[in-house]
Enzyme design. Structure first.
Site, PDB file in Angstrom:
ATOM      1  N   LYS A  52       0.844  -1.205   0.000  1.00 20.47           N
ATOM      2  CA  LYS A  52       0.000   0.000   0.000  1.00 20.47           C
ATOM      3  C   LYS A  52       0.876   1.250   0.000  1.00 20.47           C
ATOM      4  O   LYS A  52       0.626   2.200  -0.739  1.00 20.47           O
ATOM      5  CB  LYS A  52      -0.942  -0.016   1.217  1.00 20.47           C
ATOM      6  CG  LYS A  52      -2.047  -1.068   1.088  1.00 20.47           C
ATOM      7  CD  LYS A  52      -2.854  -1.291   2.367  1.00 20.47           C
ATOM      8  CE  LYS A  52      -3.808  -2.466   2.184  1.00 20.47           C
ATOM      9  NZ  LYS A  52      -4.620  -2.777   3.368  1.00 20.47           N
ATOM     10  N   GLN A  96      -4.786  -1.661   9.597  1.00 19.52           N
ATOM     11  CA  GLN A  96      -4.679  -2.981   8.979  1.00 19.52           C
ATOM     12  C   GLN A  96      -5.234  -4.058   9.910  1.00 19.52           C
ATOM     13  O   GLN A  96      -4.922  -4.092  11.097  1.00 19.52           O
ATOM     14  CB  GLN A  96      -3.203  -3.271   8.626  1.00 19.52           C
ATOM     15  CG  GLN A  96      -2.981  -4.536   7.824  1.00 19.52           C
ATOM     16  CD  GLN A  96      -3.595  -4.498   6.420  1.00 19.52           C
ATOM     17  OE1 GLN A  96      -3.751  -3.440   5.836  1.00 19.52           O
ATOM     18  NE2 GLN A  96      -3.943  -5.652   5.889  1.00 19.52           N
ATOM     19  N   ASP A 119     -11.002   2.537   3.785  1.00 21.05           N
ATOM     20  CA  ASP A 119     -11.226   1.088   3.697  1.00 21.05           C
ATOM     21  C   ASP A 119     -12.711   0.773   3.508  1.00 21.05           C
ATOM     22  O   ASP A 119     -13.068  -0.358   3.165  1.00 21.05           O
ATOM     23  CB  ASP A 119     -10.764   0.410   5.000  1.00 21.05           C
ATOM     24  CG  ASP A 119      -9.465  -0.358   4.825  1.00 21.05           C
ATOM     25  OD1 ASP A 119      -9.146  -0.744   3.681  1.00 21.05           O
ATOM     26  OD2 ASP A 119      -8.772  -0.560   5.838  1.00 21.05           O
TER      27      ASP A 119
HETATM   28  N1  GUN Z   1      -6.910  -7.118   6.073  1.00 21.30           N
HETATM   29  C1  GUN Z   1      -7.250  -7.840   4.996  1.00 21.30           C
HETATM   30  N2  GUN Z   1      -7.770  -7.049   4.030  1.00 21.30           N
HETATM   31  C2  GUN Z   1      -7.764  -5.796   4.535  1.00 21.30           C
HETATM   32  C3  GUN Z   1      -8.172  -4.535   4.015  1.00 21.30           C
HETATM   33  O1  GUN Z   1      -8.680  -4.408   2.892  1.00 21.30           O
HETATM   34  N3  GUN Z   1      -7.989  -3.469   4.843  1.00 21.30           N
HETATM   35  C4  GUN Z   1      -7.476  -3.588   6.078  1.00 21.30           C
HETATM   36  N4  GUN Z   1      -7.362  -2.490   6.823  1.00 21.30           N
HETATM   37  N5  GUN Z   1      -7.092  -4.748   6.592  1.00 21.30           N
HETATM   38  C5  GUN Z   1      -7.239  -5.838   5.816  1.00 21.30           C
END
Ligand code: GUN
Length: 293
Positions: A52, A96, A119
């Site tokens: 990211k 996350q 998100d």
């Molecule tokens: N863990 C697995 N997929 C995601 C996501 O799209 N965003 C976040 N914050 N954590 C995750």
């Protein structure tokens, strides 16, 4: 059979985002800024967050990575969320997942200002998505929609089966596939661990979206000839031939399923890169105040 190439598609979209960012900056605007909170050292989460941050660079965004050890208290984490909510330079941020068990993930998500919830996990964004209002849509399902659009895959009136009912993928995916516009208008069935006749149900799917986290679950006899198969699985399985000691495995037995499909997304290189690309799109939308003033 054609591969749904998420890597190439996301690279093309990120280029478009980068071009738009440079225009904004050239016109005197602010560079979009994404912050990410990472708790602990889970291998998968480390990789996702690193990707990211890398993608932010490719899109011309500013990024900030905030790390906590896994013994961080819920209070400390909530204090950081509050700080980011009020940081005028930060357009959007993510926490996350998964979080350590002593932290209530729902409480943390609800503490995020929904205007910055890129998100799309906050109940306000989830609710608005459900009734088709402008909002941040969670990145994995949105990335899948982008992939369907990019390949002009027909969805109207198609039977779409979603395998898995998580809040992050299965549930929002099912809702989005039935929205009253392209890429939606599908007839949707959700299957999960308590569903009956899973093979028969899957075999009727024109579009099969698999998000169970069970490596190799979908076999050739579960797929209708000519189906579109989207594999959301990314489980790390031991592989001594790899330097890292593992490889990513999808939920679909690719070698036997692919020859039956019209389109199939590979793992890696399918849904994964599209997910990150959707997060970038949401961050740009946050910076432009596209959904909320
Ligand atoms: N863990 C697995 N997929 C995601 C996501 O799209 N965003 C976040 N914050 N954590 C995750």
């Amino acid at each position: 059979m054609e591969l749904l190439d998420g890597k190439a598609t996301s690279a093309a979209i990120k280029k478009e985002i980068a071009a738009e960012v440079e225009k904004i900056v050239a016109a005197g605007g602010k560079r979009p800024h994404l912050a990410a909170i990472l708790v602990g050292h889970d291998g998968g989460s480390e990789t996702y967050v690193a990707n990211k941050v890398k993608s932010c660079g490719e899109c011309g965004f500013k990024s900030t990575l905030i790390r906590f050890e896994s013994d961080v208290t819920e209070e400390e984490l909530l204090a950081k969320v509050d700080e980011l909510n009020h940081d005028e330079d930060v357009d959007g941020f993510i926490v996350q997942l998964p979080l350590p068990e002593h932290i209530d993930a729902e409480k943390v998500i609800e503490a995020i200002d929904y205007h910055k919830d890129v998100d799309g996990f906050h109940p306000i964004n989830v609710g608005r998505m459900g009734i088709g209002l402008p909002c941040f849509v969670s990145a994995t399902p949105n990335g899948i929609l982008e992939l369907l659009k990019h390949y002009n895959i027909e969805t109207q009136g198609k039977k779409c089966v979603v395998l898995g009912r998580s809040n992050i993928v299965g549930k929002p995916m099912a809702i989005l596939m039935m929205q009253k516009h392209y890429p939606g208008d599908a007839t949707v069935t959700i299957l999960h661990s308590h569903s009956k006749n899973i093979t028969e149900e899957c075999r009727q799917a024109d579009i099969l979206i698999v998000a169970m986290g069970k490596p190799g679950y979908v076999k050739a006899d579960m797929v209708k000839p000519g189906a579109v198969v989207i594999d959301v699985g990314t489980t790390r399985v031991p592989d001594a031939t790899k330097k890292s000691g593992f490889r990513l495995s999808g939920d679909v037995k690719f070698d036997e399923v692919a020859p039956k499909c019209s389109y199939i997304s590979p793992v890696p290189g399918g849904v994964g890169p599209m997910t990150i690309c959707s997060l970038m799109k949401n961050t740009l939308s946050a910076a432009k105040k596209e959904f909320y003033k």
